[in-house]
Scaffold this motif. Structure first.
Motif, PDB file in Angstrom:
ATOM      1  N   TYR A 216     -35.833 -60.933  34.877  1.00 47.84           N
ATOM      2  CA  TYR A 216     -35.180 -60.153  34.443  1.00 47.84           C
ATOM      3  C   TYR A 216     -33.359 -59.700  34.823  1.00 47.84           C
ATOM      4  CZ  TYR A 216     -34.192 -55.865  30.465  1.00 47.84           C
ATOM      5  OH  TYR A 216     -33.994 -55.203  29.657  1.00 47.84           O
ATOM      6  N   SER A 217     -32.546 -60.405  34.506  1.00 50.59           N
ATOM      7  CA  SER A 217     -30.966 -61.049  34.935  1.00 50.59           C
ATOM      8  C   SER A 217     -29.728 -60.579  34.244  1.00 50.59           C
ATOM      9  CB  SER A 217     -30.957 -61.613  35.808  1.00 50.59           C
ATOM     10  OG  SER A 217     -30.026 -61.251  36.705  1.00 50.59           O
TER      11      SER A 217
ATOM     12  N   SER B 272     -30.115 -61.276  30.207  1.00 48.19           N
ATOM     13  CA  SER B 272     -28.681 -60.308  30.214  1.00 48.19           C
ATOM     14  C   SER B 272     -28.514 -59.810  28.346  1.00 48.19           C
ATOM     15  CB  SER B 272     -27.357 -61.845  29.832  1.00 48.19           C
ATOM     16  OG  SER B 272     -26.532 -61.645  29.415  1.00 48.19           O
ATOM     17  N   GLY B 273     -27.655 -60.015  27.848  1.00 44.52           N
ATOM     18  CA  GLY B 273     -27.397 -58.690  26.984  1.00 44.52           C
ATOM     19  C   GLY B 273     -28.347 -59.279  25.939  1.00 44.52           C
ATOM     20  N   GLY B 274     -28.413 -60.551  25.306  1.00 48.19           N
ATOM     21  CA  GLY B 274     -29.698 -60.895  24.711  1.00 48.19           C
ATOM     22  C   GLY B 274     -30.704 -60.075  25.060  1.00 48.19           C
ATOM     23  N   ALA B 275     -31.318 -59.727  25.700  1.00 49.45           N
ATOM     24  CA  ALA B 275     -32.476 -59.673  26.633  1.00 49.45           C
ATOM     25  C   ALA B 275     -32.536 -57.932  26.401  1.00 49.45           C
ATOM     26  CB  ALA B 275     -32.880 -59.346  27.886  1.00 49.45           C
ATOM     27  N   LEU B 276     -30.938 -56.990  26.567  1.00 50.12           N
ATOM     28  CA  LEU B 276     -30.723 -55.817  26.770  1.00 50.12           C
ATOM     29  C   LEU B 276     -30.665 -55.404  25.002  1.00 50.12           C
ATOM     30  CD1 LEU B 276     -30.625 -53.497  29.009  1.00 50.12           C
ATOM     31  CD2 LEU B 276     -28.603 -53.946  28.884  1.00 50.12           C
ATOM     32  N   GLY B 277     -30.713 -55.899  24.954  1.00 48.12           N
ATOM     33  CA  GLY B 277     -30.154 -55.782  23.204  1.00 48.12           C
ATOM     34  C   GLY B 277     -31.087 -55.093  22.385  1.00 48.12           C
ATOM     35  N   ILE B 278     -32.182 -55.434  22.800  1.00 53.62           N
ATOM     36  CA  ILE B 278     -33.430 -54.847  22.257  1.00 53.62           C
ATOM     37  C   ILE B 278     -35.022 -54.394  23.580  1.00 53.62           C
ATOM     38  CG2 ILE B 278     -33.968 -56.394  19.716  1.00 53.62           C
ATOM     39  CD1 ILE B 278     -35.735 -57.977  21.976  1.00 53.62           C
ATOM     40  N   GLY B 279     -33.734 -54.180  24.671  1.00 53.30           N
ATOM     41  CA  GLY B 279     -34.613 -53.813  26.147  1.00 53.30           C
ATOM     42  C   GLY B 279     -34.530 -51.796  26.461  1.00 53.30           C
TER      43      GLY B 279
ATOM     44  N   VAL C  75     -41.699 -47.906  18.563  1.00 54.35           N
ATOM     45  CA  VAL C  75     -41.233 -48.942  18.948  1.00 54.35           C
ATOM     46  C   VAL C  75     -42.092 -49.877  20.036  1.00 54.35           C
ATOM     47  CG1 VAL C  75     -38.956 -50.326  18.928  1.00 54.35           C
ATOM     48  CG2 VAL C  75     -39.933 -48.318  17.639  1.00 54.35           C
ATOM     49  N   VAL C  76     -42.054 -51.150  20.078  1.00 63.57           N
ATOM     50  CA  VAL C  76     -42.522 -52.133  20.726  1.00 63.57           C
ATOM     51  C   VAL C  76     -41.996 -53.243  21.234  1.00 63.57           C
ATOM     52  CG1 VAL C  76     -44.713 -52.888  21.955  1.00 63.57           C
ATOM     53  CG2 VAL C  76     -45.100 -51.426  21.322  1.00 63.57           C
ATOM     54  N   THR C  77     -40.934 -52.875  21.937  1.00 68.12           N
ATOM     55  CA  THR C  77     -40.041 -54.474  22.133  1.00 68.12           C
ATOM     56  C   THR C  77     -40.668 -55.518  23.081  1.00 68.12           C
ATOM     57  OG1 THR C  77     -38.194 -53.507  23.800  1.00 68.12           O
ATOM     58  CG2 THR C  77     -38.062 -53.657  21.246  1.00 68.12           C
ATOM     59  N   LEU C  78     -40.512 -56.748  22.540  1.00 69.40           N
ATOM     60  CA  LEU C  78     -41.159 -57.980  23.241  1.00 69.40           C
ATOM     61  C   LEU C  78     -39.935 -58.814  23.964  1.00 69.40           C
ATOM     62  CD1 LEU C  78     -44.847 -58.444  21.487  1.00 69.40           C
ATOM     63  CD2 LEU C  78     -44.115 -57.447  23.868  1.00 69.40           C
ATOM     64  N   LEU C  79     -39.649 -59.229  25.237  1.00 68.72           N
ATOM     65  CA  LEU C  79     -38.214 -60.065  25.418  1.00 68.72           C
ATOM     66  C   LEU C  79     -38.790 -61.488  25.725  1.00 68.72           C
ATOM     67  CD1 LEU C  79     -37.442 -56.540  25.216  1.00 68.72           C
ATOM     68  CD2 LEU C  79     -36.189 -57.233  27.411  1.00 68.72           C
ATOM     69  N   ASP C  80     -38.344 -62.102  25.288  1.00 72.63           N
ATOM     70  CA  ASP C  80     -38.282 -63.152  25.593  1.00 72.63           C
ATOM     71  C   ASP C  80     -37.716 -64.234  25.264  1.00 72.63           C
ATOM     72  OD1 ASP C  80     -39.373 -65.681  26.374  1.00 72.63           O
ATOM     73  OD2 ASP C  80     -40.638 -66.305  25.849  1.00 72.63           O
TER      74      ASP C  80
END
Length: 317
Positions: A221-222, A201-208, A153-158
């Motif tokens: 990243y914060s 926030s958790g919006g990024a951590l949810g796939i991070g 799996v590759v997740t891209l956070l933005d």
């Protein structure tokens, strides 16, 4: 090309260079020496500006309207092999969270990431990259499918954060993010996470949650954005630059704190200045990190991932 406020000296020099070249093309005047001088000054100015960026300026670069988004990376890296998958099999398909199967060379990956829009219409369509609970449940469904077939799996956070609306809370936003964190810790396939823009926030951590967490050079990243932090602490957005510095949210800060594993260098001026080079660098980083993980057994993967996150932070009894 749009320019940020601190990039205006670069804009002026690029305009001078363009005018100089036009004069040379439209007349018999030899302007080669003048153009060379401007080009040298332009190069020096770029190096001087970009090597001394403040945390807030990096936040601005991470939000640059010309910066590539998740689908740009996936399409450039995978080409025609990318097959987008839709829906959470419960409520609906969240357009802010995209995912699907794609190949880099002969290796298949499950790509998942938040997608922002390019203009007013597409930003509304993508909800500005802010996923609802169904987006996180779609992401989890795709991760579990990847696990079933042994696909990394590759997740891209933005994302500026998970969608904070009433309807999202009614459908279990917090539970959906918490569930993803729990399930990602236990995934039996390699997980590579890359922050390509905003990691809020958790919006990024949810796939991070990943075995390897990478950040592009001009990303952040914060737990909270500088504006929101400023608004809570000082009841105004005016202190966002101060907040950005205090939050230690840049890639170099995160690397020093051992919260991320690697910083991916961007072209001078940011990822949008040379997209092709950025795509190639990210593709290479994915393959390099996958090579380091692919021979680990599922048990070792999960054990090392858990240990990685247990070691983060400081706890005093």
């Amino acid at each position: 090309m749009e320019y940020l406020e601190f990039e205006l000296p670069i804009k002026d020099l690029e305009q001078q260079l363009q005018k100089c070249k036009v004069i040379g093309e439209e007349s018999d005047v030899d302007v080669s020496e003048t153009c060379a001088q401007i080009e040298k000054k332009l190069t020096d100015t770029k190096k001087e500006i970009y090597k001394n960026l403040s945390p807030w300026q990096r936040v601005q670069l991470s939000r640059h309207p010309d910066r590539p988004y998740t689908l740009d990376y996936i399409r450039a890296i995978c080409g025609d092999s990318f097959l987008e998958l839709h829906g959470d099999r419960s409520f609906k398909d969240d357009k802010a969270m995209i995912g699907g199967l794609g190949k880099i060379g002969d290796q298949s990956f499950m790509f998942i990431g938040q997608q922002k829009g390019y203009n007013t219409k597409t930003r509304q369509y993508r909800n500005f990259g802010m996923a609802n609970p169904e987006g996180y449940r779609k992401a989890l469904r795709l991760m579990k499918s990847a696990e079933k077939f042994g696909i990394p799996v590759v997740t891209l956070l933005d994302t500026p954060g998970a969608y904070p609306g009433l309807e999202a809370e009614e459908r279990g936003q917090g539970e959906a993010i918490a569930r993803n964190i729990l399930e990602m810790i236990r995934l039996k396939v390699p997980v590579i996470t890359i922050v390509i823009g905003e990691g809020a926030s958790g919006g990024a951590l949810g796939i991070g949650v990943g075995d390897r967490v990478l950040m592009l050079e001009n990303t952040w990243y914060s737990v909270i954005s500088p504006e929101s932090c400023s608004s809570i602490l000082w009841h105004s957005w005016e202190y966002k630059e101060q907040a950005a510095k205090a939050l230690k949210l840049t890639a170099s800060d995160m690397k020093k704190l051992k919260l991320v594993d690697e910083i991916i260098k961007e072209p001078l001026g940011g990822a949008h200045r040379n997209r092709e080079k950025t795509f190639k660098t990210v593709s290479n980083a994915i393959l390099k990190n996958y090579e380091a993980l692919k021979n680990l057994s599922p048990k070792d993967l999960v054990s090392q991932r858990m240990e990685k996150y247990v070691q983060m932070g400081v706890y005093k009894g």
